[in-house]
Each structure stands twice: as structure tokens, then as C-alpha cells.
Design a protein around this motif. Structure first.
Motif, short mmCIF file in Angstrom:
data_model
loop_
_atom_site.label_atom_id
_atom_site.label_comp_id
_atom_site.label_asym_id
_atom_site.label_seq_id
_atom_site.Cartn_x
_atom_site.Cartn_y
_atom_site.Cartn_z
N CYS A 270 0.83 -1.20 0.00
CA CYS A 270 0.00 0.00 0.00
C CYS A 270 0.86 1.26 0.00
O CYS A 270 1.64 1.49 0.93
CB CYS A 270 -0.93 0.00 1.21
SG CYS A 270 -1.98 1.46 1.31
N SER A 271 0.72 2.09 -1.03
CA SER A 271 1.44 3.36 -1.09
C SER A 271 0.97 4.29 0.02
O SER A 271 1.76 5.07 0.57
CB SER A 271 1.21 4.03 -2.46
OG SER A 271 1.60 3.20 -3.51
N LYS A 312 -5.42 7.09 3.83
CA LYS A 312 -4.31 7.68 3.08
C LYS A 312 -4.27 7.13 1.65
O LYS A 312 -4.00 7.89 0.70
CB LYS A 312 -2.98 7.39 3.78
CG LYS A 312 -1.79 8.06 3.15
CD LYS A 312 -1.92 9.57 3.09
CE LYS A 312 -1.89 10.23 4.45
NZ LYS A 312 -1.89 11.72 4.35
N ALA A 313 -4.57 5.85 1.47
CA ALA A 313 -4.65 5.28 0.13
C ALA A 313 -5.77 5.93 -0.67
O ALA A 313 -5.62 6.22 -1.87
CB ALA A 313 -4.86 3.77 0.21
N SER A 330 6.38 10.09 -2.74
CA SER A 330 7.26 9.26 -1.93
C SER A 330 8.37 8.67 -2.78
O SER A 330 8.12 7.99 -3.77
CB SER A 330 6.45 8.12 -1.28
OG SER A 330 7.30 7.16 -0.71
N GLU A 331 9.61 8.95 -2.38
CA GLU A 331 10.76 8.39 -3.08
C GLU A 331 10.80 6.87 -2.95
O GLU A 331 11.17 6.16 -3.89
CB GLU A 331 12.05 8.99 -2.50
CG GLU A 331 13.34 8.45 -3.10
CD GLU A 331 13.57 8.88 -4.54
OE1 GLU A 331 14.52 8.37 -5.16
OE2 GLU A 331 12.80 9.72 -5.04
N SER A 332 10.38 6.36 -1.79
CA SER A 332 10.38 4.91 -1.58
C SER A 332 9.40 4.22 -2.51
O SER A 332 9.69 3.15 -3.05
CB SER A 332 10.04 4.59 -0.12
OG SER A 332 10.11 3.21 0.12
N VAL A 333 8.22 4.82 -2.70
CA VAL A 333 7.23 4.25 -3.63
C VAL A 333 7.78 4.28 -5.05
O VAL A 333 7.64 3.31 -5.81
CB VAL A 333 5.90 5.02 -3.53
CG1 VAL A 333 4.96 4.61 -4.67
CG2 VAL A 333 5.23 4.76 -2.18
N ARG A 334 8.41 5.39 -5.41
CA ARG A 334 8.96 5.52 -6.77
C ARG A 334 10.00 4.44 -7.04
O ARG A 334 10.03 3.85 -8.12
CB ARG A 334 9.60 6.90 -6.96
CG ARG A 334 10.12 7.13 -8.39
CD ARG A 334 10.94 8.40 -8.48
NE ARG A 334 12.22 8.27 -7.80
CZ ARG A 334 13.28 7.66 -8.33
NH1 ARG A 334 13.22 7.10 -9.53
NH2 ARG A 334 14.41 7.59 -7.66
#
Length: 350
Positions: A270-271, A312-313, A330-334
Motif C-alpha cells: 500500500c502506497s 491515506k490510500a 514518496s521516493e520509496s514508492v517511486r
């Protein structure tokens, strides 16, 4: 007829809407995939096309095997270990034609070729059949905890999830060298009935530990059978840090194939939970449950259930409809996780 058509159109519309939610509010954890055995996907394309191709009409038959009904030949092929199956496939064009029609063969080559190549390279092919691999491909959930299982424990071809790998819930394993010392085995080799897994060099675990040398690994269960004694943790001489990396070295990612619908899934996170965690780190601090939610891997259906409860989703989905690029939030999601770029390069360079 018109009613059926309307129902089909409505279902297609619902599925398209669900797909848009999944695209906007979820992402695949590539760092999980890179923590275990990983090969370069581009290396497989030529192999895959070759293994799926039959080169014209056969000019010769299978000799004495041709007297058997085709159904019996297929059953024999399903009983052959992977090494023997591919040797048989190399006999002639007729053998290629037969193998290509074996139940589960085409699906396995199409979606589980990386696992097949790893099984061959780790010297465990003599212990499994093409049907064993097809069966685990069609198994969705982790056999240990019931969560979506995007991975496979290779010594026994058991479907598992990354959480069970990380939390050390897999069947216990040890090096062959340690096993021989424990049971005072004087022979140079263990019995052939015991599967011996030969690891591959690479970068393993979330700590991105480099392993340059190959090791021979066995399960403690198999060793206990021949030694007729229980092998406990205290008796294992392998250093704790070294043992912790071993479980990543005997697992690899494997998507799930729904044989009924033809859908293929690799698991999603989940982003929204990732963004919520990052926001909490900047403000109020994080809770342990937030880490668990961030790392939880869902199937398509289970994520849609989670989406209905994750505010949040839902916010991310609303933003996406306004044209906001979620990857920029989000850099982590990217990046598909929180690995460093060096680890990515070295992993695909195996």
C-alpha cells in the motif's frame, strides 16, 4: 442477451475502476525481490522462446515409446525429474512436441522460467518435476502463515511470503559442512536421497550482504532423518549472522498464476501506508503496527479490501484523479522500496 451484455459491461467497468485504484495507491516491493536470489530478466527471453518453440513437423518418432497411448507418455513426462525431462526434450522434434503439450509446461516456462533456471543452477533439478513447479506457481498463499506468498522456498519448492523469510519462519537449514560435523559423517558425500542446494553468488537480505562463494545447503529435517536425532539451534555451529543470510540465499520471487482467469500477480504493498509512515516519522513518531502495514504484501482482492479502510490510500487515489503523480510524493514508492542503487546494480549483475 441484452441483460447479459449489460452485466459484462458493468463488470468490465468495475474492474477498470479497481485497476485505477490499484495503480494509484499500490506499488510492488522490488527491494524484497532483490533480497533473495535474483537473475537478470533479459537473460531469459531467448531461452523462453526457444523452450516454447517446436521446430517444424517431426521427421522421426520416439521409437518404442510410440506404441504407448499419448496419455501414458504425458504421465511419464510428469513423473520425470526436471533434469531428465529436458534431456528427453533434446532427443528430437517429436520429443519437443510431446513436452510442449505436457500439462503445465507452457505456463511454467512462461511465468516461472527464472525459478526453473535457478533450480537447474543450484543443482536441485533432480529432486523436482515440472508438475511440482507448476503446482507451486498456481498456489497463491504462503503455506506457513496464509498471507499472499510472492516467494518460494527452493529446497522443498514451498510457497512462502517475504515476512516468513524475514522473520525466520522457514524450515530450518544449515550448511553441509556443519551437518557433517554435527553427525560426524565420515563419507565425502551425503546420501543422494538428501536434496543438496548449492547457493549462487549475489547480494542477499535487506542489509544487502555480499556472498561471493557458493555454499552447499541442506534442511535440518533431512539431516535429522539420517542421523536419527533432533538438531537444535544450539547445536548449529554456523555463526548467527551467517545463518541469518542463508534463508535469503535459498528463496526467490515467484508470481502467482490463477489458472482459471489467467491473471498473474506478484503481490503489492500500500502506497498510502508508506506515505503515512513517512509523515509520522516527520511529526509524531511511528508505531510498530505502522511498519507492519507498510511491509504487508497483498493480492489484488485483499488490497481492495484494505483500500476501503485506508484513508491515506483513498487520498492518493483522489489526488491521482486530479493528475498528481503519486511517485513524486514518496521516493520509496517511486523506487519500489528502500534499497540503495548499488544493490540494484550488483543484484542484476549476478
Amino acid at each position: 442477451m441484452a441483460m447479459e451484455r449489460a452485466q459484462i459491461d458493468r463488470r468490465h467497468s468495475e474492474k477498470a475502476y479497481e485497476n485505477s485504484m490499484i495503480r494509484a495507491a499500490s506499488y510492488h516491493r522490488r527491494d524484497f525481490d532483490l533480497a533473495v536470489i535474483k537473475t537478470n530478466p533479459s537473460d531469459h527471453e531467448q531461452v523462453r522462446s526457444s523452450m516454447l518453440r517446436t521446430t517444424g513437423a517431426p521427421s522421426v518418432n520416439l521409437g518404442r515409446l510410440e506404441c504407448l497411448p499419448l496419455e501414458i507418455i504425458f504421465e511419464i513426462c510428469l513423473l520425470l525429474d526436471l533434469e531428465s525431462l529436458f534431456r528427453f526434450r533434446q532427443v528430437n522434434r517429436r520429443a519437443q512436441q510431446i513436452i510442449s503439450a505436457v500439462h503445465g509446461y507452457r505456463e511454467t516456462i512462461t511465468y516461472a522460467l527464472e525459478v526453473l533456471c535457478i533450480v537447474l543452477r543450484t543443482k536441485t533439478a533432480p529432486y523436482f518435476t515440472i508438475y511440482d513447479l507448476f503446482k507451486v506457481l498456481c498456489t497463491r498463499d504462503c503455506l506457513l502463515c496464509g498471507s499472499f506468498g510472492g516467494f518460494v522456498f527452493l529446497p522443498s519448492l514451498m510457497r512462502c511470503c517475504f515476512s516468513c523469510i524475514k522473520e525466520d519462519c522457514l524450515p530450518a537449514i544449515m550448511s553441509v559442512a556443519d551437518a557433517k560435523r554435527l553427525i560426524k559423517w565420515s563419507a565425502t558425500r551425503l546420501p543422494k536421497s538428501i536434496p543438496v542446494f548449492k547457493t549462487l553468488p549475489g547480494i542477499y537480505s535487506m542489509d544487502e550482504t555480499s556472498q561471493k562463494r557458493r555454499m552447499q545447503i541442506v534442511t535440518k529435517e533431512h539431516i535429522a532423518r539420517i542421523s536419527r536425532c533432533l538438531i537444535n539451534e544450539e547445536a548449529q555451529p554456523t555463526r548467527q549472522k551467517k545463518a541469518a543470510v542463508l534463508r535469503y540465499m535459498v528463496t526467490t520471487a515467484l508470481p502467482h498464476l490463477d489458472i482459471t482467469s489467467g491473471d498473474i500477480q506478484s503481490g503489492i504493498c500500500c502506497s498510502g501506508c508508506q506515505v503515512a509512515l513517512e509523515e509520522a516519522m516527520r511529526t509524531t513518531g511511528i508505531e510498530v503496527s505502522a511498519l507492519g502495514l507498510r511491509d504487508k504484501v497483498y493480492s489484488r482482492d485483499s488490497f481492495l479490501e484494505h483500500f476501503r479502510q485506508c484513508r491515506k490510500a483513498q487520498e492518493l487515489f483522489t489526488l491521482s484523479k486530479k493528475g498528481v503523480d503519486i511517485a513524486k510524493i514518496s521516493e520509496s514508492v517511486r523506487r519500489g522500496g528502500y534499497f540503495n542503487e548499488r544493490g540494484v546494480i550488483m543484484s542484476f549483475g549476478r
